[in-house]
Enzyme design. Structure first.
Site, PDB file in Angstrom:
ATOM      1  N   GLY A 276       0.854  -1.147   0.055  1.00 46.19           N
ATOM      2  CA  GLY A 276       0.087  -0.136   0.159  1.00 46.19           C
ATOM      3  C   GLY A 276       0.997   1.144   0.083  1.00 46.19           C
ATOM      4  N   CYS A 344      -9.178  21.826  18.232  1.00 48.13           N
ATOM      5  CA  CYS A 344      -9.012  21.989  19.594  1.00 48.13           C
ATOM      6  C   CYS A 344      -8.280  21.031  20.214  1.00 48.13           C
ATOM      7  CB  CYS A 344     -10.244  22.424  20.067  1.00 48.13           C
ATOM      8  SG  CYS A 344     -11.027  23.937  19.170  1.00 48.13           S
ATOM      9  N   GLU A 345      -6.966  20.563  19.818  1.00 51.16           N
ATOM     10  CA  GLU A 345      -6.139  19.686  20.634  1.00 51.16           C
ATOM     11  C   GLU A 345      -4.780  19.996  20.557  1.00 51.16           C
ATOM     12  OE1 GLU A 345      -7.063  16.160  21.553  1.00 51.16           O
ATOM     13  OE2 GLU A 345      -9.331  16.360  20.665  1.00 51.16           O
ATOM     14  N   TYR A 373      -2.273   6.374   3.912  1.00 55.65           N
ATOM     15  CA  TYR A 373      -2.806   6.656   5.302  1.00 55.65           C
ATOM     16  C   TYR A 373      -2.937   8.033   5.524  1.00 55.65           C
ATOM     17  CZ  TYR A 373      -1.458   2.010   5.227  1.00 55.65           C
ATOM     18  OH  TYR A 373      -1.381   0.417   4.734  1.00 55.65           O
TER      19      TYR A 373
HETATM   20  N1  LLP Z   1      -1.829  -6.148   4.215  1.00 57.93           N
HETATM   21  C1  LLP Z   1      -2.309  -6.159   5.411  1.00 57.93           C
HETATM   22  C2  LLP Z   1      -2.962  -7.542   6.076  1.00 57.93           C
HETATM   23  C3  LLP Z   1      -2.290  -4.996   6.189  1.00 57.93           C
HETATM   24  O1  LLP Z   1      -2.644  -4.951   7.323  1.00 57.93           O
HETATM   25  C4  LLP Z   1      -1.618  -3.681   5.665  1.00 57.93           C
HETATM   26  C5  LLP Z   1      -1.644  -2.536   6.494  1.00 57.93           C
HETATM   27  C6  LLP Z   1      -1.088  -3.960   4.445  1.00 57.93           C
HETATM   28  C7  LLP Z   1      -1.112  -5.228   3.759  1.00 57.93           C
HETATM   29  C8  LLP Z   1      -0.398  -2.698   3.669  1.00 57.93           C
HETATM   30  O2  LLP Z   1       0.870  -2.590   4.405  1.00 57.93           O
HETATM   31  P1  LLP Z   1       1.741  -1.296   3.549  1.00 57.93           P
HETATM   32  O3  LLP Z   1       2.429  -1.826   2.363  1.00 57.93           O
HETATM   33  O4  LLP Z   1       0.872  -0.174   3.250  1.00 57.93           O
HETATM   34  O5  LLP Z   1       2.728  -1.095   4.697  1.00 57.93           O
HETATM   35  N2  LLP Z   1      -1.973   3.914   9.268  1.00 57.93           N
HETATM   36  C9  LLP Z   1      -0.575   3.358   9.428  1.00 57.93           C
HETATM   37  C10 LLP Z   1      -0.302   2.089   8.749  1.00 57.93           C
HETATM   38  C11 LLP Z   1      -1.259   1.096   9.050  1.00 57.93           C
HETATM   39  C12 LLP Z   1      -0.973  -0.417   8.229  1.00 57.93           C
HETATM   40  C13 LLP Z   1      -2.024  -1.019   8.300  1.00 57.93           C
HETATM   41  N3  LLP Z   1      -2.005  -2.512   7.586  1.00 57.93           N
HETATM   42  C14 LLP Z   1       0.396   4.555   8.858  1.00 57.93           C
HETATM   43  O6  LLP Z   1       0.088   5.557   8.689  1.00 57.93           O
HETATM   44  O7  LLP Z   1       1.527   4.533   9.195  1.00 57.93           O
END
Ligand code: LLP
Length: 420
Positions: A276, A344-345, A373
């Site tokens: 992602g 407001c935080e 994200y």
């Molecule tokens: N597959 C699964 C099962 C996942 O839980 C995730 C991300 C991905 C793939 C994709 O991961 P990536 O390639 O994007 O690292 N909100 C957080 C990141 C949360 C990731 C959740 N899961 C941030 O802003 O850093």
């Protein structure tokens, strides 16, 4: 790091479009994505894993705008979804259901039925209880469904605690002894085909070692499962590839592939990846305007029109995002600023004590690496409409999600008659 976001003629460009000109028309705050960057990053992963012909399923949770998903689907991507809503987005983007995998620790009966009916490739199953549910639902629908068991490999990926998923105390996945037990008892679930193993150890991972360790454990479990008669054909190695926010030195997909391909090739398994952040992270920026410069106790605050509700990563994870003015200021003095929002935080900040060219009210600034994200984690806290999203393609750009209005926010709310 910025790829398609470059400074020329003293201003920031996204591909061949002037960021300042775009937001003059759309207003701020605004998320801008580069089409070319998104597709190029996807192709880097695809190319790196070509030797095993891997199926790349874009993690829709990182940026779920249907135009972004469409761009990736057209480039050949599948989709990794985690809710009934994301499944609908993937289908709307034209994803082939046979390239959709579905994870989530809390799939409801309705979501399971929706996905089975849509004909998705695989569920990434997170518990024994969920297996029983999917089996019962498939029995009712008279369907057979392929499942991957999401195994918790107990590997530390050395990343932020909140985005670590493969350690012992994590809510994600099934522990290894249980996975082995399930693979030896597949007959208990007559409507399921135990097609593989899924691992995802965390996000923003900068090195190959933890991935390699997790893959090694998965392959050992697969070998034993096959001996016990499980018809395993897939290994999903998840997402997690890290990107540059500040000065990180993340592995490129090709470096990562070089380290794990020997293992993967030897296994003869069909390989799935779920990136992602790597694909969209550095493909997007958040543009915001300085509303006030405030001096307080010798500290300078640049108060901008975006808030933690628009981009929560700095507040939630203490994440670093590079920030620069959209129009450069040659020869300008430097200042140290806290870049903060109007919410407001006290946690509503994008940067603390950041050295930047002197800022004034009205200046546009760009918060980089906001494509993953970012918008997807935005909220309406403080009754703040979510920003507009824009997809840039060379000289053209399109609004791919309108800025929300207060009416959008109030729709659905009502005062009960007895309170009128
Ligand atoms: N597959 C699964 C099962 C996942 O839980 C995730 C991300 C991905 C793939 C994709 O991961 P990536 O390639 O994007 O690292 N909100 C957080 C990141 C949360 C990731 C959740 N899961 C941030 O802003 O850093």
């Amino acid at each position: 790091m910025r790829h398609q976001f470059n400074y020329r003629n003293q201003q920031l460009w996204c591909e061949k479009s002037s960021v300042a000109e775009i937001v003059k028309k759309t207003g701020t705050p605004a998320y801008l994505y580069s089409y070319f960057s998104i597709v190029d990053h996807f192709r880097q992963v695809q190319k790196a894993f070509k030797p095993v012909n891997a199926l790349i399923c874009f993690a829709v949770k990182s940026n779920s705008n249907i135009a972004v998903c469409r761009a990736l689907v057209k480039a050949g991507s599948g989709c990794d979804v985690v809710s009934g809503g994301e499944l609908i987005r993937a289908l709307k983007a034209g994803a082939n259901p046979k390239k959709i995998v579905y994870a989530s620790v809390g799939k409801t009966d309705r979501e399971i039925e929706q996905a089975v009916r849509a004909g998705i490739l695989l569920f990434n199953v997170e518990s024994e209880q969920e297996l029983g549910r999917i089996d019962r639902i498939c029995a009712r629908l008279k369907k057979k469904q392929k499942v991957n068991l999401r195994m918790n490999p107990e590997v530390d990926p050395h990343t932020h605690h909140f985005i670590t998923t493969g350690h012992k105390a994590s809510k994600f996945g099934i522990d290894m002894p249980t996975v082995e037990k399930l693979l030896a008892n597949t007959k208990r679930y007559p409507h399921l085909i135990f097609a593989g193993i899924h691992i995802h150890i965390g996000s923003q991972i900068l090195e190959a070692r933890p991935f390699k360790a997790a893959i090694g454990k998965a392959l050992a479990v697969i070998a034993r499962g096959r001996k016990n008669g499980a018809p395993i054909e897939y290994l999903n190695i998840g997402g997690g590839l890290g990107i540059i926010y500040k000065k990180e030195k993340p592995q490129k997909p090709s470096d990562y592939a070089k380290k794990v391909l020997p293992l993967l090739k030897k296994s003869g398994l069909k390989i799935i990846l779920e990136p992602g952040r790597f694909i969209v992270g550095n493909s997007g920026i958040l543009v915001t305007r300085v509303v006030y410069i405030k001096n307080s106790h010798g500290k300078k605050f640049a108060i901008v029109d975006a808030g933690m509700n628009d981009l929560v990563r700095p507040s939630l994870y203490g994440a670093y995002h590079e920030i620069q003015p959209v129009l450069t200021k040659p020869g300008s003095k430097k200042g140290r600023y806290d870049i903060v929002g109007p919410v407001c935080e006290s946690g509503d900040f994008f940067a603390k004590d950041r050295t930047l060219p002197q800022l004034e009210a009205g200046d546009l600034i760009s918060i980089f690496s906001a494509g993953a994200y970012g918008f997807v984690m935005a909220s309406n806290y403080n009754t703040r409409p979510k920003p507009v999203e824009i997809l840039v393609h060379g000289k053209r750009w399109d609004i791919i999600r309108k800025r929300e209005t207060i009416d959008d926010l109030l729709r659905g709310e009502k005062i009960p008659a007895w309170l009128k």
